[in-house]
Design a protein around this motif. Structure first.
Motif, PDB file in Angstrom:
ATOM      1  N   GLU A  21       0.826  -1.208   0.000  1.00 53.24           N
ATOM      2  CA  GLU A  21       0.000   0.000   0.000  1.00 53.24           C
ATOM      3  C   GLU A  21       0.858   1.256   0.000  1.00 53.24           C
ATOM      4  O   GLU A  21       1.962   1.274   0.531  1.00 53.24           O
ATOM      5  CB  GLU A  21      -0.940  -0.021   1.197  1.00 53.24           C
ATOM      6  CG  GLU A  21      -0.308   0.250   2.546  1.00 53.24           C
ATOM      7  CD  GLU A  21      -0.910   1.479   3.221  1.00 53.24           C
ATOM      8  OE1 GLU A  21      -0.660   2.599   2.719  1.00 53.24           O
ATOM      9  OE2 GLU A  21      -1.594   1.315   4.247  1.00 53.24           O
ATOM     10  N   ALA A  22       0.334   2.305  -0.627  1.00 52.82           N
ATOM     11  CA  ALA A  22       1.010   3.606  -0.664  1.00 52.82           C
ATOM     12  C   ALA A  22      -0.039   4.707  -0.584  1.00 52.82           C
ATOM     13  O   ALA A  22      -0.087   5.624  -1.402  1.00 52.82           O
ATOM     14  CB  ALA A  22       1.850   3.739  -1.935  1.00 52.82           C
ATOM     15  N   ALA A  23      -0.891   4.590   0.440  1.00 56.21           N
ATOM     16  CA  ALA A  23      -2.046   5.472   0.542  1.00 56.21           C
ATOM     17  C   ALA A  23      -1.684   6.929   0.803  1.00 56.21           C
ATOM     18  O   ALA A  23      -2.475   7.827   0.500  1.00 56.21           O
ATOM     19  CB  ALA A  23      -2.982   4.976   1.645  1.00 56.21           C
ATOM     20  N   TRP A  24      -0.508   7.188   1.364  1.00 53.52           N
ATOM     21  CA  TRP A  24      -0.124   8.567   1.656  1.00 53.52           C
ATOM     22  C   TRP A  24       0.433   9.286   0.432  1.00 53.52           C
ATOM     23  O   TRP A  24       0.841  10.435   0.533  1.00 53.52           O
ATOM     24  CB  TRP A  24       0.911   8.620   2.764  1.00 53.52           C
ATOM     25  CG  TRP A  24       0.451   8.377   4.174  1.00 53.52           C
ATOM     26  CD1 TRP A  24       1.204   7.865   5.188  1.00 53.52           C
ATOM     27  CD2 TRP A  24      -0.828   8.668   4.779  1.00 53.52           C
ATOM     28  NE1 TRP A  24       0.490   7.808   6.366  1.00 53.52           N
ATOM     29  CE2 TRP A  24      -0.759   8.294   6.136  1.00 53.52           C
ATOM     30  CE3 TRP A  24      -2.031   9.187   4.281  1.00 53.52           C
ATOM     31  CZ2 TRP A  24      -1.847   8.425   7.012  1.00 53.52           C
ATOM     32  CZ3 TRP A  24      -3.110   9.316   5.160  1.00 53.52           C
ATOM     33  CH2 TRP A  24      -3.005   8.946   6.496  1.00 53.52           C
ATOM     34  N   GLY A  25       0.495   8.629  -0.721  1.00 56.19           N
ATOM     35  CA  GLY A  25       1.069   9.288  -1.894  1.00 56.19           C
ATOM     36  C   GLY A  25       2.586   9.259  -1.849  1.00 56.19           C
ATOM     37  O   GLY A  25       3.187   8.345  -1.286  1.00 56.19           O
ATOM     38  N   GLU A  45       5.367  12.595   5.050  1.00 61.60           N
ATOM     39  CA  GLU A  45       5.662  13.776   5.865  1.00 61.60           C
ATOM     40  C   GLU A  45       4.369  14.471   6.282  1.00 61.60           C
ATOM     41  O   GLU A  45       3.504  14.760   5.455  1.00 61.60           O
ATOM     42  CB  GLU A  45       6.543  14.743   5.088  1.00 61.60           C
ATOM     43  CG  GLU A  45       6.990  15.944   5.912  1.00 61.60           C
ATOM     44  CD  GLU A  45       7.941  16.843   5.160  1.00 61.60           C
ATOM     45  OE1 GLU A  45       8.312  17.891   5.717  1.00 61.60           O
ATOM     46  OE2 GLU A  45       8.323  16.500   4.012  1.00 61.60           O
ATOM     47  N   GLY A  46       4.253  14.724   7.585  1.00 59.73           N
ATOM     48  CA  GLY A  46       3.084  15.394   8.125  1.00 59.73           C
ATOM     49  C   GLY A  46       1.880  14.500   8.328  1.00 59.73           C
ATOM     50  O   GLY A  46       0.844  14.956   8.812  1.00 59.73           O
ATOM     51  N   LYS A  47       2.005  13.220   7.981  1.00 60.04           N
ATOM     52  CA  LYS A  47       0.893  12.276   8.140  1.00 60.04           C
ATOM     53  C   LYS A  47       1.033  11.533   9.466  1.00 60.04           C
ATOM     54  O   LYS A  47       2.130  11.377   9.999  1.00 60.04           O
ATOM     55  CB  LYS A  47       0.883  11.274   6.993  1.00 60.04           C
ATOM     56  CG  LYS A  47       0.809  11.881   5.595  1.00 60.04           C
ATOM     57  CD  LYS A  47      -0.515  12.574   5.360  1.00 60.04           C
ATOM     58  CE  LYS A  47      -0.785  12.798   3.876  1.00 60.04           C
ATOM     59  NZ  LYS A  47       0.278  13.550   3.193  1.00 60.04           N
ATOM     60  N   ASP A  63       1.416   8.572  12.220  1.00 59.63           N
ATOM     61  CA  ASP A  63       2.097   7.280  12.247  1.00 59.63           C
ATOM     62  C   ASP A  63       1.080   6.160  12.445  1.00 59.63           C
ATOM     63  O   ASP A  63      -0.048   6.379  12.902  1.00 59.63           O
ATOM     64  CB  ASP A  63       3.119   7.235  13.391  1.00 59.63           C
ATOM     65  CG  ASP A  63       4.267   8.207  13.178  1.00 59.63           C
ATOM     66  OD1 ASP A  63       4.599   8.481  12.013  1.00 59.63           O
ATOM     67  OD2 ASP A  63       4.832   8.675  14.197  1.00 59.63           O
ATOM     68  N   GLY A  64       1.489   4.960  12.104  1.00 59.23           N
ATOM     69  CA  GLY A  64       0.680   3.788  12.409  1.00 59.23           C
ATOM     70  C   GLY A  64      -0.608   3.696  11.640  1.00 59.23           C
ATOM     71  O   GLY A  64      -1.593   3.139  12.146  1.00 59.23           O
ATOM     72  N   MET A  65      -0.616   4.201  10.412  1.00 57.59           N
ATOM     73  CA  MET A  65      -1.855   4.158   9.638  1.00 57.59           C
ATOM     74  C   MET A  65      -1.617   3.675   8.212  1.00 57.59           C
ATOM     75  O   MET A  65      -2.173   2.667   7.789  1.00 57.59           O
ATOM     76  CB  MET A  65      -2.530   5.528   9.620  1.00 57.59           C
ATOM     77  CG  MET A  65      -3.920   5.520   9.004  1.00 57.59           C
ATOM     78  SD  MET A  65      -4.739   7.144   9.051  1.00 57.59           S
ATOM     79  CE  MET A  65      -4.971   7.358  10.814  1.00 57.59           C
ATOM     80  N   HIS A  66      -0.777   4.399   7.452  1.00 52.78           N
ATOM     81  CA  HIS A  66      -0.543   4.058   6.055  1.00 52.78           C
ATOM     82  C   HIS A  66       0.917   4.287   5.694  1.00 52.78           C
ATOM     83  O   HIS A  66       1.708   4.820   6.485  1.00 52.78           O
ATOM     84  CB  HIS A  66      -1.445   4.890   5.132  1.00 52.78           C
ATOM     85  CG  HIS A  66      -2.886   4.507   5.188  1.00 52.78           C
ATOM     86  ND1 HIS A  66      -3.340   3.259   4.822  1.00 52.78           N
ATOM     87  CD2 HIS A  66      -3.993   5.227   5.564  1.00 52.78           C
ATOM     88  CE1 HIS A  66      -4.653   3.214   4.979  1.00 52.78           C
ATOM     89  NE2 HIS A  66      -5.070   4.381   5.428  1.00 52.78           N
ATOM     90  N   LEU A  67       1.255   3.899   4.447  1.00 53.81           N
ATOM     91  CA  LEU A  67       2.589   4.080   3.898  1.00 53.81           C
ATOM     92  C   LEU A  67       2.563   5.047   2.727  1.00 53.81           C
ATOM     93  O   LEU A  67       1.521   5.278   2.112  1.00 53.81           O
ATOM     94  CB  LEU A  67       3.144   2.741   3.401  1.00 53.81           C
ATOM     95  CG  LEU A  67       3.350   1.638   4.432  1.00 53.81           C
ATOM     96  CD1 LEU A  67       3.611   0.314   3.733  1.00 53.81           C
ATOM     97  CD2 LEU A  67       4.495   1.999   5.368  1.00 53.81           C
ATOM     98  N   SER A  68       3.722   5.566   2.401  1.00 54.11           N
ATOM     99  CA  SER A  68       3.908   6.421   1.229  1.00 54.11           C
ATOM    100  C   SER A  68       4.700   5.655   0.175  1.00 54.11           C
ATOM    101  O   SER A  68       5.233   4.562   0.428  1.00 54.11           O
ATOM    102  CB  SER A  68       4.645   7.693   1.622  1.00 54.11           C
ATOM    103  OG  SER A  68       5.901   7.371   2.206  1.00 54.11           O
ATOM    104  N   GLY A  69       4.814   6.237  -1.007  1.00 52.43           N
ATOM    105  CA  GLY A  69       5.575   5.607  -2.065  1.00 52.43           C
ATOM    106  C   GLY A  69       7.024   5.370  -1.693  1.00 52.43           C
ATOM    107  O   GLY A  69       7.573   4.289  -1.941  1.00 52.43           O
ATOM    108  N   ASP A  70       7.664   6.385  -1.094  1.00 50.83           N
ATOM    109  CA  ASP A  70       9.073   6.199  -0.740  1.00 50.83           C
ATOM    110  C   ASP A  70       9.239   5.144   0.346  1.00 50.83           C
ATOM    111  O   ASP A  70      10.208   4.361   0.336  1.00 50.83           O
ATOM    112  CB  ASP A  70       9.737   7.523  -0.357  1.00 50.83           C
ATOM    113  CG  ASP A  70       9.059   8.256   0.786  1.00 50.83           C
ATOM    114  OD1 ASP A  70       7.976   7.830   1.238  1.00 50.83           O
ATOM    115  OD2 ASP A  70       9.614   9.282   1.229  1.00 50.83           O
ATOM    116  N   GLN A  71       8.305   5.049   1.276  1.00 54.58           N
ATOM    117  CA  GLN A  71       8.383   4.015   2.310  1.00 54.58           C
ATOM    118  C   GLN A  71       8.172   2.621   1.715  1.00 54.58           C
ATOM    119  O   GLN A  71       8.847   1.663   2.104  1.00 54.58           O
ATOM    120  CB  GLN A  71       7.351   4.286   3.400  1.00 54.58           C
ATOM    121  CG  GLN A  71       7.686   5.503   4.250  1.00 54.58           C
ATOM    122  CD  GLN A  71       6.588   5.831   5.240  1.00 54.58           C
ATOM    123  OE1 GLN A  71       5.397   5.666   4.952  1.00 54.58           O
ATOM    124  NE2 GLN A  71       6.984   6.312   6.419  1.00 54.58           N
ATOM    125  N   ALA A  72       7.237   2.507   0.771  1.00 53.88           N
ATOM    126  CA  ALA A  72       7.032   1.219   0.100  1.00 53.88           C
ATOM    127  C   ALA A  72       8.312   0.784  -0.609  1.00 53.88           C
ATOM    128  O   ALA A  72       8.708  -0.386  -0.564  1.00 53.88           O
ATOM    129  CB  ALA A  72       5.872   1.316  -0.889  1.00 53.88           C
TER     130      ALA A  72
END
Length: 256
Positions: free
Chosen positions: A186-190, A194-196, A198-207
């Motif tokens: 998942e990459a729900a944060w786009g 940053e600014g989102k 914790d403990g909910m979703h991932l971003s593209g760079d984190q994926a």
């Protein structure tokens, strides 16, 4: 083993893309439906028999399970091809209660789904065998109670599909994805978290970081909301992972 993306839209269904739902098939065996989000049943009808499938859940937010009540109706009441037997279902401990409330006639009632599914709750990190595959639920960091990433391995070939479910950044995702042939992340944060919260979703760079650390062969970005910038999310993942990366889409098929 074959993986078909029935839908991978984030948080809700989108035109042409149901909510989170995936089908894993091995020749001669019932399919394994991994999550059953909004629109999943219609997509499943196009590629397989809804009455002949096991079901496994990463967690029970509505965008991952809301079509399960309709699936049960199909299995019970199809006039010519209802389910011929009970199939397996695995998920959080309260799955049968949750789905039973969704399919009940009134607010204080619970539909008993045990006539059509044999439900067993996950035990974190405890593998289970479903026909020719082994599924291991790995706990992750998400707001839903009892959320897991799912690692699916075909025993005969050793091929692995890993699915993040929904999760914030956590080392357990690296464990779940280790060496996977296909990693649905998942990459729900786009592009960035940053600014989102914790403990909910991932971003593209984190994926991308997880894919790199886990040494996966193919990273497939999923659970991106209809309003998100998918190309920017893809670019962010590529900044962390130099392996094969795809934007998941309904109808995608991976032969492993």
């Amino acid at each position: 083993m074959k993986l078909t993306i029935l839908g991978c839209s984030g948080s809700l269904g989108a035109p042409g893309n149901p909510g989170s739902s995936y089908l894993i098939t091995v020749p001669g065996r019932p399919g394994i439906m991994m999550d059953c989000g909004p629109g999943a049943l219609a997509a499943l009808q196009e590629v397989d028999d809804p009455a002949n499938a096991h079901v496994i859940f990463s967690h029970l937010h509505a965008d991952h399970c809301s079509d399960a009540a309709s699936l049960i109706i199909w299995r019970r009441y199809h006039p010519t091809a209802p389910a011929a037997c009970r199939h397996l279902m695995f998920g959080p401990s309260y799955t049968a209660l949750h789905l039973g409330r969704m399919g009940a006639d009134g607010p204080d009632e619970v539909d008993d789904i045990s006539d059509t599914f044999d439900f067993t709750p996950w035990t974190s990190n405890q593998p289970v065998e479903i026909d020719d595959v082994t599924v291991t639920p790995v706990p992750v960091a998400h707001t839903a109670k009892e959320s897991h990433a799912l690692r699916v391995e075909e025993r005969a070939t050793g091929r692995v599909v890993a699915f993040s479910g929904d999760s914030g950044m956590t080392d357990t995702l690296v464990d779940a994805a280790r060496g996977a042939d296909v990693f649905l992340c998942e990459a729900a944060w786009g592009p960035s978290a940053e600014g989102k919260p914790d403990g909910m979703h991932l971003s593209g760079d984190q994926a991308g970081e997880i894919a790199r650390r886990a040494g996966v062969k193919t990273l497939v970005l999923v659970h991106i909301q209809p309003w998100a910038d998918k190309e920017a999310t893809l670019a962010a993942a590529r900044s962390e992972f130099d392996g094969k990366i795809l934007l998941g889409a309904a109808g995608d098929v991976f032969d492993l």
